[in-house]
Design an enzyme around this catalytic site. Structure first.
Site, PDB file in Angstrom:
ATOM      1  N   ASP A 125       0.806   5.152   1.856  1.00 22.64           N
ATOM      2  CA  ASP A 125       0.100   5.828   2.942  1.00 22.64           C
ATOM      3  C   ASP A 125      -0.593   7.062   2.378  1.00 22.64           C
ATOM      4  O   ASP A 125      -0.103   7.701   1.451  1.00 22.64           O
ATOM      5  CB  ASP A 125       1.082   6.231   4.048  1.00 22.64           C
ATOM      6  N   ARG A 181       7.688  -9.190  15.276  1.00 21.08           N
ATOM      7  CA  ARG A 181       8.103  -7.861  14.851  1.00 21.08           C
ATOM      8  C   ARG A 181       7.087  -6.832  15.319  1.00 21.08           C
ATOM      9  O   ARG A 181       5.874  -7.089  15.287  1.00 21.08           O
ATOM     10  CB  ARG A 181       8.229  -7.842  13.321  1.00 21.08           C
ATOM     11  N   HIS A 212       0.853  -1.196   0.000  1.00 16.48           N
ATOM     12  CA  HIS A 212       0.000   0.000   0.000  1.00 16.48           C
ATOM     13  C   HIS A 212       0.882   1.237   0.000  1.00 16.48           C
ATOM     14  O   HIS A 212       2.072   1.158   0.277  1.00 16.48           O
ATOM     15  CB  HIS A 212      -0.895   0.022   1.246  1.00 16.48           C
ATOM     16  N   HIS A 272       4.772   0.183  -0.177  1.00 18.82           N
ATOM     17  CA  HIS A 272       5.527  -0.605   0.809  1.00 18.82           C
ATOM     18  C   HIS A 272       4.645  -1.678   1.435  1.00 18.82           C
ATOM     19  O   HIS A 272       3.419  -1.631   1.311  1.00 18.82           O
ATOM     20  CB  HIS A 272       6.129   0.316   1.877  1.00 18.82           C
TER      21      HIS A 272
HETATM   22  C1  LIG Z   1      -5.124   8.391   9.025  1.00 20.45           C
HETATM   23  C2  LIG Z   1      -5.239   7.194   8.509  1.00 20.45           C
HETATM   24  C3  LIG Z   1      -4.252   6.604   7.550  1.00 20.45           C
HETATM   25  C4  LIG Z   1      -4.662   5.144   7.490  1.00 20.45           C
HETATM   26  C5  LIG Z   1      -6.163   5.265   7.598  1.00 20.45           C
HETATM   27  C6  LIG Z   1      -6.320   6.229   8.793  1.00 20.45           C
HETATM   28  C7  LIG Z   1      -5.992   5.487  10.093  1.00 20.45           C
HETATM   29  C8  LIG Z   1      -5.086   4.261   9.877  1.00 20.45           C
HETATM   30  C9  LIG Z   1      -4.077   4.389   8.728  1.00 20.45           C
HETATM   31  C10 LIG Z   1      -3.603   3.044   8.189  1.00 20.45           C
HETATM   32  C11 LIG Z   1      -2.441   2.401   8.964  1.00 20.45           C
HETATM   33  C12 LIG Z   1      -2.035   1.067   8.292  1.00 20.45           C
HETATM   34  C13 LIG Z   1      -1.919   1.178   6.773  1.00 20.45           C
HETATM   35  C14 LIG Z   1      -3.129   1.951   6.186  1.00 20.45           C
HETATM   36  C15 LIG Z   1      -3.088   1.928   4.671  1.00 20.45           C
HETATM   37  C16 LIG Z   1      -4.401   1.392   6.794  1.00 20.45           C
HETATM   38  O1  LIG Z   1      -5.068   0.466   6.408  1.00 20.45           O
HETATM   39  O2  LIG Z   1      -4.665   2.088   7.996  1.00 20.45           O
HETATM   40  C17 LIG Z   1      -3.148   3.342   6.768  1.00 20.45           C
HETATM   41  C18 LIG Z   1      -4.210   4.333   6.256  1.00 20.45           C
HETATM   42  C19 LIG Z   1      -3.716   5.180   5.091  1.00 20.45           C
HETATM   43  O3  LIG Z   1      -2.610   5.721   5.122  1.00 20.45           O
HETATM   44  O4  LIG Z   1      -4.469   5.273   4.127  1.00 20.45           O
HETATM   45  O1  LIG Z   2       5.255  -2.485   9.866  1.00 19.59           O
HETATM   46  C1  LIG Z   2       5.782  -1.869   8.946  1.00 19.59           C
HETATM   47  O2  LIG Z   2       6.989  -1.906   8.737  1.00 19.59           O
HETATM   48  C2  LIG Z   2       4.938  -1.051   8.001  1.00 19.59           C
HETATM   49  C3  LIG Z   2       3.729  -0.447   8.659  1.00 19.59           C
HETATM   50  C4  LIG Z   2       2.967   0.432   7.730  1.00 19.59           C
HETATM   51  O3  LIG Z   2       3.246   0.513   6.561  1.00 19.59           O
HETATM   52  C5  LIG Z   2       1.836   1.223   8.237  1.00 19.59           C
HETATM   53  O4  LIG Z   2       1.460   1.086   9.422  1.00 19.59           O
HETATM   54  O5  LIG Z   2       1.301   2.028   7.443  1.00 19.59           O
HETATM   55 FE   LIG Z   3       2.216   2.164   5.557  1.00 17.37          FE
END
Ligand SMILES: C=C1C[C@]23C[C@H]1CC[C@H]2[C@@]12CCC[C@@](C)(C(=O)O1)[C@H]2[C@@H]3C(=O)O
Ligand SMILES: O=C(O)CCC(=O)C(=O)O
Ligand SMILES: [Fe+2]
Length: 358
Positions: free
Chosen positions: A234, A299, A232, A289
């Site tokens: 961010d 981890r 994905h 990533h």
């Molecule tokens: C502020 C954010 C950013 C979110 C959504 C919301 C709360 C949690 C974040 C994450 C964290 C894990 C990867 C991701 C891809 C996910 O599934 O939840 C992120 C997402 C994004 O960066 O789009």
């Molecule tokens: O665990 C990791 O190294 C990546 C985590 C991540 O990409 C995320 O929380 O958005």
């Molecule tokens: Fe991420």
């Protein structure tokens, strides 16, 4: 009052069966629902090519006089880099790692007391992007937006206040670091705070907000077939990631394939998010990533997901736009973008791209 991050998914409920998490510790074999193939994710098995060139994201010393240019270069080529001499106390990194380990070490019934609701952002559960994949990810997460007090009270009836203090201090430090990094990166493009209207109008850091994502990737019986967190980008401006001393994070480069980011004790990983890609009119790369898992060591990672307040419209910086360098994206708030992402996932960025008139 602008809508807060907390409310962003109110109209976008997802049903993710948090309560069907396996008891990771007791499994000797990987269940089929956790076995990934290239059918589940096109890039699942993308090999490094040419194999093992040894190329990696740069480690940048923030005290180096040329740090701004090094950061700018990393944002353009990789969309990610590591930083040393970032000024965040080592003790605080150890504290947030301890908190994360302690949280995921709680009995599953206790963690579920703080389960994320279908329309919520905060709480315990699988990553939100899980809804876009047929296979399950070998991880559990905990998201924090706003005060963690209510959730932490359920998790740790006695010690929650100590843990709240750690989160508050961590977010404070990350906030300062993130804005420093953003201005250094923009400086390398000749852009300063005065060139970004919403930043120059809002005093200090009142224009920013953030979410904290704690991740746990348990030991896995068949790591080669499993996926910790699927590929994905961010949705942020920048994300600052702390990883414990276990490798697992990988970044994707078209010419190299998946490249593992080795843990460097005391350093932090920074990655460019979609909003920074938009702001830089495509010059900075929001990096694809993912996280892989392994057979011997659990981890932990902590992602500080940083972006603008919900009423701020992000669009390409005017200084980077001209009659020849047209704005590649239309303006969008973080909330709008997160909702687009919640519906369209990795097509979100292309959905707000401007298409040249014929
Ligand atoms: C502020 C954010 C950013 C979110 C959504 C919301 C709360 C949690 C974040 C994450 C964290 C894990 C990867 C991701 C891809 C996910 O599934 O939840 C992120 C997402 C994004 O960066 O789009
Ligand atoms: O665990 C990791 O190294 C990546 C985590 C991540 O990409 C995320 O929380 O958005
Ligand atoms: Fe991420």
């Amino acid at each position: 009052m602008p809508a807060m991050l907390t409310d962003v998914f109110r109209g976008h409920p997802i049903h993710l069966p948090h309560s069907h998490q396996p008891d990771f510790t007791s499994l000797r074999e990987l269940p089929d629902s956790y076995k990934w193939t290239p059918k589940d994710d096109l890039l699942f098995a993308a090999a490094p090519s040419p194999p093992a060139t040894g190329e990696n994201i740069p480690l940048i010393d923030l005290d180096h006089p040329d740090a701004a240019n090094q950061i700018g270069h990393a944002c353009r080529t990789w969309g990610a880099f590591q930083i040393a001499n970032h000024g965040v106390p080592l003790g605080l990194l150890q504290d947030i790692e301890f908190l994360t380990g302690s949280l995921f070490g709680l009995p599953v019934q206790r963690k579920l007391k703080a389960a994320r609701s279908e329309t919520g952002v905060s709480g315990y559960g699988v990553a939100r992007i899980a809804s876009f994949f047929n296979k399950k990810m070998w991880s559990e997460g905990f998201t924090i937006t706003g005060s963690p007090l209510n959730d932490f009270r359920k998790l740790w009836p006695q010690l929650h206040l100590n843990y709240c203090d750690i989160v508050e201090e961590y977010e404070e430090q990350m906030k300062k670091l993130a804005s420093k990094l953003m201005w250094l990166a923009l400086k390398s493009l000749g852009v300063s705070e005065e060139d970004v209207e919403w930043a120059s109008l809002n005093s200090d850091l009142n224009w920013a907000q953030a979410a904290l994502q704690l991740n746990h990737y348990p030991v896995c019986p068949e790591p080669d077939r499993a996926m910790g967190l699927a590929a994905h980008t961010d949705s942020t401006l920048l994300t600052i990631l702390y990883q414990n001393n276990t490798a697992g994070l990988q970044v994707f480069r078209d010419d190299l394939g998946w490249v593992t980011v080795p843990p460097v004790p005391g350093s932090l990983v920074v990655n460019v998010g979609d909003l920074f890609h938009i702001l830089s009119n495509g010059l900075f790369k929001s990096v694809l990533h993912r996280a892989r898992v392994n057979q011997t060591r659990a981890r932990l990672s902590v992602a500080f997901l940083w972006g603008p307040q919900s009423d701020i419209k992000i669009s390409p910086v005017p200084k980077l736009v001209s009659p020849v360098e047209l704005p590649l994206y239309r303006s969008v708030t973080w909330t709008e973008y997160l909702r687009t992402k919640a519906t369209h996932f990795n097509k979100a960025l292309s959905m707000i791209r401007n298409h040249r008139e014929e």
